[in-house]
Design an enzyme around this catalytic site. Structure first.
Site, short mmCIF file in Angstrom:
data_model
loop_
_atom_site.label_atom_id
_atom_site.label_comp_id
_atom_site.label_asym_id
_atom_site.label_seq_id
_atom_site.Cartn_x
_atom_site.Cartn_y
_atom_site.Cartn_z
N GLU A 1 -61.19 -9.33 -31.44
CA GLU A 1 -60.36 -9.36 -30.22
C GLU A 1 -61.16 -10.05 -29.13
O GLU A 1 -62.25 -9.59 -28.78
CB GLU A 1 -59.95 -7.95 -29.79
N ASN B 1 -59.77 0.71 -35.82
CA ASN B 1 -59.86 -0.22 -34.70
C ASN B 1 -60.37 0.54 -33.49
O ASN B 1 -59.89 1.64 -33.19
CB ASN B 1 -58.47 -0.79 -34.38
N GLU B 2 -61.33 -0.04 -32.79
CA GLU B 2 -61.87 0.59 -31.59
C GLU B 2 -62.03 2.10 -31.81
O GLU B 2 -61.49 2.92 -31.06
CB GLU B 2 -61.02 0.26 -30.36
N GLN C 1 -53.78 -12.35 -27.87
CA GLN C 1 -53.13 -12.23 -29.15
C GLN C 1 -52.31 -13.49 -29.39
O GLN C 1 -52.17 -14.31 -28.47
CB GLN C 1 -52.26 -10.99 -29.19
N TYR D 1 -63.13 -8.49 -23.87
CA TYR D 1 -62.11 -9.08 -23.00
C TYR D 1 -62.76 -9.42 -21.67
O TYR D 1 -63.55 -8.64 -21.14
CB TYR D 1 -60.97 -8.10 -22.76
N GLU E 1 -50.38 -7.76 -32.98
CA GLU E 1 -50.23 -6.30 -32.93
C GLU E 1 -48.77 -5.96 -32.71
O GLU E 1 -48.04 -6.71 -32.03
CB GLU E 1 -51.08 -5.75 -31.78
O1 AHR Z 1 -55.11 -6.29 -27.50
C1 AHR Z 1 -54.65 -5.15 -26.82
C2 AHR Z 1 -55.50 -3.93 -27.10
O2 AHR Z 1 -56.79 -4.14 -26.64
C3 AHR Z 1 -55.71 -3.58 -28.54
O3 AHR Z 1 -54.66 -2.82 -29.06
C4 AHR Z 1 -56.96 -2.77 -28.51
O4 AHR Z 1 -57.67 -2.85 -29.72
C5 AHR Z 1 -57.71 -3.35 -27.35
O5 AHR Z 1 -58.21 -2.39 -26.52
#
Ligand code: AHR
Length: 550
Positions: A349, A213-214, A399, A286, A56
């Site tokens: 992600e 995205n999201e 990432q 995450y 990113e």
């Molecule tokens: O990876 C960091 C951020 O986490 C990304 O930009 C977003 O898609 C997610 O919330």
């Protein structure tokens, strides 16, 4: 604060960390575990793309991490860090996602094409979270790295590009034009001529396109129904130029089952044909909340990247292993409307997310220092993907460099491979193999979780068959106990085994620019006796065994 608020408001700050010592380990063990591999029971082909990456335009990922510029003293190929290219070739990187993340829904692809000195400077989506001393390129995007440079980077590492389109702030028409810029034949369109003027006469043939995205948060704050309508609009009658286009829909945040259900219900409102154009739906997960149920606050719930105790070691793994139930749960909902499962899951992600404070390069937003804990986490996650080859078509670790679960850290002319990077190298031989059913039995780990007994599994992993070679990867999450396992291959004898192990006496161990090899894999042949193998998996370890079968 919740994650979506964080993504609106940005987050900055740092803290100083103490560095605790490692724990003593038991030195000996006897056979207490068994791994049985049923090579006749295929689960499906492991898509190489589940070993994918995510880059990113955020903090030090692009500027400094990937892009150093052609005139840099840092060795580079056409401005791209050479060391990164070399390392990514080694791990057979299959696909790279770009330019976001949240950045994607603020990005105008036109800013990043044309002569470099004419490209505009723009405010980066993440600029509010940047510290005052952060490099200017992190706050104000100089657009020196755009579509041409990204696709060229992918070509150099022989990976497929996966571009994320802006749904929140650009039109569907602009999306079609981006596809046209990338994929229209040489000399066929004005955009093809612009591409040629930059030195790229032939089309890029980009297959993977993320549509936003999201979109439940930073990507537009849509309801799943609103987003489904946008998705249909963005993906209806996009010119193909002879290239198969695989569209990825913005999917659920963790266990937001309503998103998955709502999206598919609305997508199908006018009939089933849109199903044919959806390659996958993107799940994000995450592992961030290490508070053991005390809070759901996005800031308060986070743990430390370097300073953690045994309970926090297991807590991170507990959060991470939710991935398996998320895959099963969303897959089940998808099956309600798409019983033949034409649409796959894309986990674009994933990784641990800690509070700020462990950045190797001060000012690199969301940079954290991956330790042995993150290597074990990553091995565990890749094994989960391997065990669901029919469901997960692609995954992208968040990432690639200088951010979250980085495989690499870089600053100016310094570079190192993190323990996570080593795990990707160890797992690369799984790519394209037949996942086969594998059963693990090992003593359960018992520990005290805030005064209550808690348990975690003893050994887990995955196996894949490649003609006469069997690749077996195994995680031993126990901090203190080795596991000695009898490895049994049903209907085959083992001829030769080469084993690679990643571990360290200190569970907090990590690599830095000064100590690049602190956590590094050790490879050696393993003794085979009468066609069978008994192997000791050290505590807190990730192992990869390549077995040649008779
Ligand atoms: O990876 C960091 C951020 O986490 C990304 O930009 C977003 O898609 C997610 O919330």
């Amino acid at each position: 604060m919740r994650r979506r608020e964080f993504l609106y408001n940005g987050l900055a700050g740092a803290c100083t960390l103490a560095f605790p010592k490692g724990s003593a380990r038991k030195a000996t063990s006897s056979v207490d575990s068994r791994i049985e591999i049923l090579i006749g029971e295929s689960l499906g082909t492991i898509s190489p793309d589940i070993y994918g990456h995510f880059t990113e335009n955020l903090g030090g990922v692009v500027y400094d991490g990937i892009w150093v510029g052609e005139n840099s003293k840092v060795p580079n190929i056409n401005g791209i860090r050479m060391k990164l290219i070399e390392e990514m070739r080694k791990i057979k990187a299959p696909v790279v996602r770009y330019p976001g993340g949240c950045f994607a829904d603020s990005y105008d692809w036109r800013d990043g094409i044309g002569p470099a000195d004419k490209r505009p400077r723009r405010t980066n989506f993440w600029s509010d979270g940047e510290e005052s001393g952060a490099p200017t390129s992190h706050k104000y995007d100089p657009n020196q790295f755009g579509t041409n440079e990204f696709v060229h980077f992918c070509k150099l590492i022989e990976a497929q590009p996966y571009l994320a389109a802006n749904v929140r702030s650009l039109s569907a028409g602009e999306f079609y034009r981006w596809v046209e810029y990338c994929n229209s034949p040489a000399r066929a369109t004005t955009l093809a001529d612009m591409r040629a003027a930059a030195g790229y006469v032939e089309p890029f043939n980009v297959r993977f396109w993320g549509v936003g995205n999201e979109s439940w948060g930073c990507g537009g704050d849509f309801t799943p129904q609103q987003y489904a309508i946008e998705f249909r609009r963005f993906t209806t009658w996009v010119p193909h130029y002879g290239q198969r286009l695989s569209f990825v829909a913005s999917g659920p945040n963790v266990d937001d089952w309503n998103w998955t259900r709502g999206f598919f219900e609305e997508i199908l409102r006018k009939g089933r044909s849109p199903l044919r154009s959806i390659y996958g739906i993107a799940l994000h997960h995450y592992a961030w909340n290490l508070s053991r149920g005390r809070t759901q606050d996005w800031v308060q719930g986070k743990g430390d990247a370097l300073k953690f105790d045994a309970v926090e070691w297991y807590e991170l793994l507990r959060e991470g292993e939710r991935m398996e139930s998320l895959i099963n749960g969303h897959w089940h909902i998808m099956g309600e409307v798409d019983p033949s499962h034409a649409v796959k899951l894309i986990v674009d992600e994933w990784g641990p997310w800690y509070r700020p404070g462990s950045e190797v390069t001060p000012g690199d937003q969301l940079e954290q220092l991956p330790t042995l804990r993150d290597a074990v986490f990553s091995g565990m996650t890749l094994d989960i993907f391997n065990r669901h080859p029919e469901k997960v078509a692609m995954a992208n670790c968040a990432q690639l460099i200088n951010c979250l679960n980085s495989l690499y850290l870089a600053h100016e002319d310094r570079f190192c491979v993190t323990p996570v990077g080593h795990v990707f190298a160890m797992y690369a031989p799984h790519q394209g193999g037949q996942a086969v059913r594998t059963m693990f039995s090992a003593p359960t780990i018992s520990y005290d979780r805030d005064g209550k007994p808690a348990a975690f599994w003893g050994l887990q992993g995955s196996a894949s068959l490649h003609d006469k070679d069997l690749v077996l990867t195994v995680v031993n999450p126990a901090i203190h106990d080795p596991r000695e396992a009898e490895i049994v291959i049903r209907d085959a004898r083992i001829k030769v085994v080469v084993g690679t192990t990643l571990t360290h006496p200190d569970i907090h161990a990590h690599n830095t620019f000064e100590q690049k090899e602190e956590v590094s894999p050790q490879t050696k042949p393993l003794p085979v006796s009468s066609g069978t193998l008994t192997h000791t998996f050290p505590p807190a370890s990730v192992s990869s065994l390549v077995l040649t079968l008779a």
